[in-house]
Write a protein that holds these residues in place. Structure first.
Motif, PDB file in Angstrom:
ATOM      1  N   THR A 180       0.804  -1.220   0.000  1.00 47.75           N
ATOM      2  CA  THR A 180       0.000   0.000   0.000  1.00 47.75           C
ATOM      3  C   THR A 180       0.838   1.272   0.000  1.00 47.75           C
ATOM      4  OG1 THR A 180      -1.632  -1.250   1.257  1.00 47.75           O
ATOM      5  CG2 THR A 180      -1.917   1.140   1.170  1.00 47.75           C
ATOM      6  N   ILE A 181       1.976   1.252   0.678  1.00 45.96           N
ATOM      7  CA  ILE A 181       2.794   2.468   0.763  1.00 45.96           C
ATOM      8  C   ILE A 181       4.130   2.318   0.044  1.00 45.96           C
ATOM      9  CG2 ILE A 181       1.696   3.353   2.846  1.00 45.96           C
ATOM     10  CD1 ILE A 181       4.048   2.178   4.457  1.00 45.96           C
ATOM     11  N   GLY A 182       4.292   1.272  -0.747  1.00 48.78           N
ATOM     12  CA  GLY A 182       5.468   1.148  -1.587  1.00 48.78           C
ATOM     13  C   GLY A 182       6.779   0.998  -0.848  1.00 48.78           C
ATOM     14  N   VAL A 183       6.784   0.121   0.173  1.00 47.05           N
ATOM     15  CA  VAL A 183       8.022  -0.095   0.937  1.00 47.05           C
ATOM     16  C   VAL A 183       8.658  -1.445   0.655  1.00 47.05           C
ATOM     17  CG1 VAL A 183       7.423   1.468   2.814  1.00 47.05           C
ATOM     18  CG2 VAL A 183       6.678  -0.922   2.930  1.00 47.05           C
ATOM     19  N   GLY A 184       8.016  -2.276  -0.163  1.00 52.28           N
ATOM     20  CA  GLY A 184       8.524  -3.614  -0.423  1.00 52.28           C
ATOM     21  C   GLY A 184       9.816  -3.600  -1.227  1.00 52.28           C
ATOM     22  N   ASN A 185      10.568  -4.683  -1.102  1.00 53.27           N
ATOM     23  CA  ASN A 185      11.757  -4.885  -1.922  1.00 53.27           C
ATOM     24  C   ASN A 185      11.670  -6.279  -2.539  1.00 53.27           C
ATOM     25  OD1 ASN A 185      13.596  -6.929  -0.371  1.00 53.27           O
ATOM     26  ND2 ASN A 185      12.858  -5.499   1.194  1.00 53.27           N
ATOM     27  N   PRO A 186      12.376  -6.533  -3.638  1.00 53.15           N
ATOM     28  CA  PRO A 186      12.198  -7.805  -4.346  1.00 53.15           C
ATOM     29  C   PRO A 186      12.450  -9.050  -3.510  1.00 53.15           C
ATOM     30  CG  PRO A 186      13.294  -6.218  -5.757  1.00 53.15           C
ATOM     31  CD  PRO A 186      13.211  -5.591  -4.400  1.00 53.15           C
ATOM     32  N   ALA A 187      13.420  -9.014  -2.611  1.00 48.99           N
ATOM     33  CA  ALA A 187      13.690 -10.197  -1.789  1.00 48.99           C
ATOM     34  C   ALA A 187      12.526 -10.497  -0.861  1.00 48.99           C
ATOM     35  CB  ALA A 187      14.980  -9.992  -0.983  1.00 48.99           C
ATOM     36  N   HIS A 188      12.006  -9.457  -0.218  1.00 47.28           N
ATOM     37  CA  HIS A 188      10.853  -9.597   0.672  1.00 47.28           C
ATOM     38  C   HIS A 188       9.641 -10.092  -0.115  1.00 47.28           C
ATOM     39  CE1 HIS A 188       8.052  -7.436   3.817  1.00 47.28           C
ATOM     40  NE2 HIS A 188       7.816  -8.716   3.729  1.00 47.28           N
ATOM     41  N   VAL A 189       9.438  -9.491  -1.272  1.00 52.45           N
ATOM     42  CA  VAL A 189       8.295  -9.861  -2.107  1.00 52.45           C
ATOM     43  C   VAL A 189       8.365 -11.331  -2.493  1.00 52.45           C
ATOM     44  CG1 VAL A 189       7.271  -9.537  -4.397  1.00 52.45           C
ATOM     45  CG2 VAL A 189       7.844  -7.548  -2.989  1.00 52.45           C
ATOM     46  N   ALA A 190       9.513 -11.764  -2.974  1.00 54.79           N
ATOM     47  CA  ALA A 190       9.650 -13.151  -3.421  1.00 54.79           C
ATOM     48  C   ALA A 190       9.370 -14.129  -2.289  1.00 54.79           C
ATOM     49  CB  ALA A 190      11.050 -13.370  -3.989  1.00 54.79           C
ATOM     50  N   ARG A 206      -2.603 -12.720  -6.331  1.00 55.79           N
ATOM     51  CA  ARG A 206      -2.550 -11.471  -7.088  1.00 55.79           C
ATOM     52  C   ARG A 206      -1.677 -10.478  -6.323  1.00 55.79           C
ATOM     53  NH1 ARG A 206      -7.402  -9.201  -6.395  1.00 55.79           N
ATOM     54  NH2 ARG A 206      -6.792  -7.062  -5.915  1.00 55.79           N
ATOM     55  N   VAL A 207      -1.054  -9.542  -7.018  1.00 59.14           N
ATOM     56  CA  VAL A 207      -0.229  -8.544  -6.342  1.00 59.14           C
ATOM     57  C   VAL A 207      -0.607  -7.146  -6.796  1.00 59.14           C
ATOM     58  CG1 VAL A 207       1.739 -10.017  -5.792  1.00 59.14           C
ATOM     59  CG2 VAL A 207       1.622  -8.902  -8.031  1.00 59.14           C
ATOM     60  N   HIS A 208      -0.412  -6.214  -5.875  1.00 58.27           N
ATOM     61  CA  HIS A 208      -0.773  -4.814  -6.090  1.00 58.27           C
ATOM     62  C   HIS A 208       0.355  -3.962  -5.503  1.00 58.27           C
ATOM     63  CE1 HIS A 208      -3.839  -1.475  -6.314  1.00 58.27           C
ATOM     64  NE2 HIS A 208      -3.004  -0.956  -5.420  1.00 58.27           N
ATOM     65  N   PHE A 209       1.137  -3.339  -6.386  1.00 60.54           N
ATOM     66  CA  PHE A 209       2.306  -2.597  -5.925  1.00 60.54           C
ATOM     67  C   PHE A 209       2.184  -1.107  -6.203  1.00 60.54           C
ATOM     68  CE2 PHE A 209       4.253  -6.852  -6.646  1.00 60.54           C
ATOM     69  CZ  PHE A 209       4.652  -7.080  -5.335  1.00 60.54           C
ATOM     70  N   HIS A 210       2.616  -0.335  -5.213  1.00 60.21           N
ATOM     71  CA  HIS A 210       2.774   1.101  -5.400  1.00 60.21           C
ATOM     72  C   HIS A 210       4.256   1.401  -5.600  1.00 60.21           C
ATOM     73  CE1 HIS A 210      -1.305   2.813  -4.198  1.00 60.21           C
ATOM     74  NE2 HIS A 210      -1.451   1.499  -4.201  1.00 60.21           N
ATOM     75  N   ASN A 211       4.518   2.441  -6.374  1.00 60.39           N
ATOM     76  CA  ASN A 211       5.891   2.729  -6.786  1.00 60.39           C
ATOM     77  C   ASN A 211       6.493   3.889  -5.992  1.00 60.39           C
ATOM     78  OD1 ASN A 211       8.081   2.051  -8.477  1.00 60.39           O
ATOM     79  ND2 ASN A 211       7.652   3.818  -9.785  1.00 60.39           N
ATOM     80  N   THR A 212       6.071   4.033  -4.766  1.00 63.02           N
ATOM     81  CA  THR A 212       6.456   5.168  -3.933  1.00 63.02           C
ATOM     82  C   THR A 212       7.961   5.360  -3.861  1.00 63.02           C
ATOM     83  OG1 THR A 212       4.528   4.571  -2.597  1.00 63.02           O
ATOM     84  CG2 THR A 212       5.991   6.275  -1.711  1.00 63.02           C
ATOM     85  N   ARG A 213       8.707   4.262  -3.757  1.00 64.11           N
ATOM     86  CA  ARG A 213      10.167   4.327  -3.612  1.00 64.11           C
ATOM     87  C   ARG A 213      10.889   3.741  -4.826  1.00 64.11           C
ATOM     88  NH1 ARG A 213       7.468   4.165   0.917  1.00 64.11           N
ATOM     89  NH2 ARG A 213       8.175   5.434   2.685  1.00 64.11           N
ATOM     90  N   ASN A 214      10.187   3.733  -5.958  1.00 65.03           N
ATOM     91  CA  ASN A 214      10.766   3.327  -7.240  1.00 65.03           C
ATOM     92  C   ASN A 214      11.184   1.866  -7.280  1.00 65.03           C
ATOM     93  OD1 ASN A 214      11.244   4.193  -9.885  1.00 65.03           O
ATOM     94  ND2 ASN A 214      13.452   4.380  -9.521  1.00 65.03           N
ATOM     95  N   THR A 215      10.514   1.025  -6.482  1.00 66.16           N
ATOM     96  CA  THR A 215      10.795  -0.414  -6.507  1.00 66.16           C
ATOM     97  C   THR A 215       9.634  -1.210  -7.112  1.00 66.16           C
ATOM     98  OG1 THR A 215       9.924  -0.638  -4.252  1.00 66.16           O
ATOM     99  CG2 THR A 215      12.314  -0.337  -4.478  1.00 66.16           C
TER     100      THR A 215
END
Length: 303
Positions: A180-190, A206-215
């Motif tokens: 929701t606030i775009g704090v995820g990183n690929p390792a955490h996501v995987a 399903r996944v829903h990503f926000h691009n708040t931190r360009n990730t």
């Protein structure tokens, strides 16, 4: 690394893309956006949300949007609902094919977003799913703040997995994890996608990503490789949450489609038409939108 041949694409621009915008977009323009998304190949579209219009003014015309939807047997129109009242409103339109329920991974964000605790949001979502099924519709559920909370910070993966398993028991078509606030990183996501996938199988993730931190795009890729089979995106990268401080735009539809199609993953979408729609929406909003592909030269260049 296993790269899937296809993913399912969900366009969320008419709802999540617009809900946090200060400029009130007309019903006519919302319907034009939906029509353009259909022309670009979208077959699942989140068209509106049935929420308190005083809290989310951009969605005050939910019933009017539904009244103007085209009759299509090959399209699933999704309405986001937070409670039974919203679910009943959505069903009463006769045009919503699928209810989108929301559960929240933390108490403080759940209270800000829908006035209930995290556990209460799970029970509310399960009731919404049951109602949809009883009325001959389908439902899905998104776990908001799956990767981090604007109020409580880190969110334990065990909590998200526990919620997903509980929600799966209610009979949704899928479970979504939202950053929701775009704090995820690929390792955490995987890692989290893999755990939830195993916990709810055979239901899809399903996944829903926000691009708040360009990730955002990196997270989409990590999720797809980890087994997520359905991707939310918003034309132009518009989006945000009125009740999550710092939340910014969704991953742009055209950027997601460009990345996945170039990697050999079929999205069912027409990139050129998405780019046209992004440029049109930029004119409607009166500013340049965050999506990058619509601002870039075409590639590959036609011979």
């Amino acid at each position: 690394m296993s790269i899937p041949g296809r993913i399912e694409f969900v366009e969320v621009g008419p709802r999540d893309g617009l809900q946090n915008e200060k400029l009130l977009v007309s019903t006519q323009d919302k319907l034009a956006l939906i029509s353009r998304a259909l022309d670009a190949g979208a077959r699942r579209i989140e068209v509106t949300s049935f929420v308190n219009p005083t809290r989310v003014p951009q969605m005050a015309d939910a019933e009017a949007v539904c009244a103007g939807l085209p009759v299509r047997d090959d399209v699933t129109f999704i309405g986001l609902v937070m409670n039974m009242r919203g679910a009943e409103r959505a069903l009463a339109t006769g045009r919503i094919d699928q209810l989108g329920a929301v559960a929240v991974a933390t108490d403080r964000f759940a209270m800000a977003n829908q006035g209930q605790t995290s556990d209460e949001s799970v029970q509310a979502a399960k009731s919404i799913i049951a109602l949809a099924n009883a009325e001959g519709r389908t439902a899905q559920c998104t776990i908001a703040a799956s990767f981090g909370c604007p109020f409580e910070g880190e969110v334990a993966q065990d909590r998200v997995v526990e919620m997903a398993a509980a929600l799966a028991e209610a009979g949704p078509v899928e479970i979504a994890l939202a950053d929701t606030i775009g704090v995820g990183n690929p390792a955490h996501v995987a890692e989290l996608i893999a755990r939830v996938r195993d916990a709810i199988a055979p239901l899809p993730v399903r996944v829903h990503f926000h691009n708040t931190r360009n990730t955002g795009l990196a997270n989409v890729w990590a999720a797809v490789i980890a087994g997520a089979s359905i991707i939310d995106a918003s034309v132009g990268g518009l989006g945000g949450c009125p009740f999550a401080p710092g939340a910014a735009g969704n991953v742009p539809s055209e950027d997601v489609v460009y990345m996945l199609e170039r990697a050999g993953i079929d999205t069912g979408m027409d990139l050129d038409r998405l780019i046209e729609t992004s440029r049109w929406l930029s004119e409607i909003m009166g500013r340049k939108l965050p999506g990058m592909v619509a601002q870039s030269p075409a590639f590959p260049v036609a011979a």
